[in-house]
Write a protein that holds these residues in place. Structure first.
Motif, mmCIF file in Angstrom:
data_model
loop_
_atom_site.group_PDB
_atom_site.id
_atom_site.type_symbol
_atom_site.label_atom_id
_atom_site.label_comp_id
_atom_site.label_asym_id
_atom_site.label_seq_id
_atom_site.Cartn_x
_atom_site.Cartn_y
_atom_site.Cartn_z
ATOM 1 N N GLY A 28 45.927 52.076 24.419
ATOM 2 C CA GLY A 28 45.968 52.103 25.876
ATOM 3 C C GLY A 28 44.949 53.061 26.450
ATOM 4 O O GLY A 28 44.263 53.790 25.730
ATOM 5 N N PRO A 117 37.715 40.213 31.759
ATOM 6 C CA PRO A 117 37.247 41.179 32.761
ATOM 7 C C PRO A 117 35.761 41.461 32.508
ATOM 8 O O PRO A 117 35.177 40.916 31.562
ATOM 9 C CB PRO A 117 38.091 42.418 32.436
ATOM 10 C CG PRO A 117 38.238 42.372 30.947
ATOM 11 C CD PRO A 117 38.271 40.889 30.560
ATOM 12 N N MET A 128 26.720 46.427 35.871
ATOM 13 C CA MET A 128 27.445 45.161 36.081
ATOM 14 C C MET A 128 26.532 43.950 35.881
ATOM 15 O O MET A 128 26.945 42.937 35.300
ATOM 16 C CB MET A 128 28.070 45.150 37.480
ATOM 17 C CG MET A 128 28.945 43.952 37.751
ATOM 18 S SD MET A 128 30.380 43.826 36.648
ATOM 19 C CE MET A 128 31.500 45.008 37.394
ATOM 20 N N VAL A 152 37.302 37.448 35.731
ATOM 21 C CA VAL A 152 38.050 37.994 36.864
ATOM 22 C C VAL A 152 37.477 39.369 37.206
ATOM 23 O O VAL A 152 37.615 40.319 36.436
ATOM 24 C CB VAL A 152 39.553 38.098 36.526
ATOM 25 C CG1 VAL A 152 40.330 38.630 37.718
ATOM 26 C CG2 VAL A 152 40.091 36.729 36.114
HETATM 27 N N1 AR6 Z 1 41.704 43.412 36.778
HETATM 28 C C1 AR6 Z 1 40.398 43.050 36.685
HETATM 29 N N2 AR6 Z 1 39.395 43.937 36.534
HETATM 30 C C2 AR6 Z 1 39.722 45.255 36.501
HETATM 31 C C3 AR6 Z 1 41.060 45.708 36.582
HETATM 32 C C4 AR6 Z 1 42.081 44.716 36.728
HETATM 33 N N3 AR6 Z 1 43.378 45.045 36.808
HETATM 34 N N4 AR6 Z 1 41.050 47.074 36.500
HETATM 35 C C5 AR6 Z 1 39.766 47.451 36.375
HETATM 36 N N5 AR6 Z 1 38.952 46.363 36.388
HETATM 37 P P1 AR6 Z 1 37.289 49.274 32.404
HETATM 38 P P2 AR6 Z 1 35.484 49.405 30.067
HETATM 39 C C6 AR6 Z 1 37.479 46.295 36.251
HETATM 40 O O1 AR6 Z 1 37.037 50.714 32.668
HETATM 41 O O2 AR6 Z 1 34.328 49.791 30.892
HETATM 42 C C7 AR6 Z 1 39.891 52.201 29.280
HETATM 43 O O3 AR6 Z 1 40.337 53.522 29.410
HETATM 44 C C8 AR6 Z 1 36.694 47.555 36.481
HETATM 45 O O4 AR6 Z 1 36.480 47.747 37.871
HETATM 46 O O5 AR6 Z 1 38.683 48.773 32.461
HETATM 47 O O6 AR6 Z 1 35.289 48.369 28.977
HETATM 48 C C9 AR6 Z 1 39.993 51.675 27.835
HETATM 49 O O7 AR6 Z 1 41.116 52.210 27.176
HETATM 50 C C10 AR6 Z 1 35.405 47.258 35.729
HETATM 51 O O8 AR6 Z 1 34.527 46.461 36.528
HETATM 52 O O9 AR6 Z 1 36.736 48.841 30.924
HETATM 53 C C11 AR6 Z 1 38.711 52.154 27.232
HETATM 54 O O10 AR6 Z 1 38.815 53.484 26.803
HETATM 55 C C12 AR6 Z 1 35.860 46.398 34.548
HETATM 56 O O11 AR6 Z 1 37.190 45.951 34.900
HETATM 57 C C13 AR6 Z 1 37.725 52.039 28.369
HETATM 58 O O12 AR6 Z 1 38.497 52.171 29.572
HETATM 59 C C14 AR6 Z 1 35.929 47.126 33.220
HETATM 60 O O13 AR6 Z 1 36.368 48.466 33.424
HETATM 61 C C15 AR6 Z 1 37.025 50.712 28.414
HETATM 62 O O14 AR6 Z 1 36.053 50.744 29.419
#
Ligand code: AR6
Length: 166
Positions: A28, A117, A128, A152
């Motif tokens: 998590g 995502p 992005m 999404v």
């Molecule tokens: N639904 C859709 N997109 C989302 C949601 C949601 N509920 N919440 C955030 N995003 P990230 P990463 C977007 O940080 O960069 C975690 O701590 C967000 O705005 O979730 O792969 C894990 O445990 C962004 O554009 O993933 C890892 O340690 C995108 O989803 C680390 O973060 C990805 O943001 C992974 O980082």
């Protein structure tokens, strides 16, 4: 495979499998990972602890594994570990691998529809537009049995970036 782009909270998606932007620990975190763990409920942590008995050193970057979706509308969650640009992981092949390995995991569990995502575009610091280019290249070259991939995005700005890339 049909590719759709939308905005919203990925935990609400009614697809066969939702992809989680996890970390190697699978235990998590914030962002998508935190939202998915909250939506799926505590059984997800138990399942992830079980996976760690197989992946004792953690799930490597670019790989993907599935668990049930538990309390989420989606039947499955596919956990993949994106490259962390903030830790110097800048190889686009690793990010592409997250998309292709997630599709492979979907095939193994028989999922026909999958929601992604913007992997690595949050905490992990990738641009992005770069994520969109790499992700869409991976999705559009896919030729297997999964019939729908929905990306999404969490904001309309992010959605526009992906639309432009498409
Ligand atoms: N639904 C859709 N997109 C989302 C949601 C949601 N509920 N919440 C955030 N995003 P990230 P990463 C977007 O940080 O960069 C975690 O701590 C967000 O705005 O979730 O792969 C894990 O445990 C962004 O554009 O993933 C890892 O340690 C995108 O989803 C680390 O973060 C990805 O943001 C992974 O980082």
């Amino acid at each position: 495979m049909k590719i759709e782009l939308t905005s919203g909270d990925i935990t609400n998606e009614r697809v066969d499998a939702v992809v989680n932007a996890a970390n190697s620990s699978l235990m998590g975190g914030g962002g998508v990972d935190g939202a998915i763990h909250r939506a799926a409920g505590p059984d997800l942590s138990t399942a992830c602890r079980g996976l760690r008995e197989l992946w004792v050193d953690g799930l490597p970057v670019g790989r993907a594994v599935a668990t049930p979706g538990f309390e989420m509308p989606a039947q499955w969650i596919i956990h993949t570990v994106g490259p962390n640009r903030n830790a110097g992981e800048t190889d686009p092949a690793l990010l592409r691998s997250c998309f292709t390995e997630s599709l492979r995991a979907a095939e193994i569990i028989g999922a026909k529809s999958i929601a992604f995502p913007a992997l690595s575009a949050g905490v992990y610091g990738w641009d992005m537009a770069e994520v969109a280019t790499i992700g869409l290249a991976a999705l559009s070259s896919y030729t297997g049995p999964v019939t729908l991939a929905r990306v999404v995005l969490f904001s309309d700005d992010a959605l526009d970036v992906w639309k432009n890339a498409l």
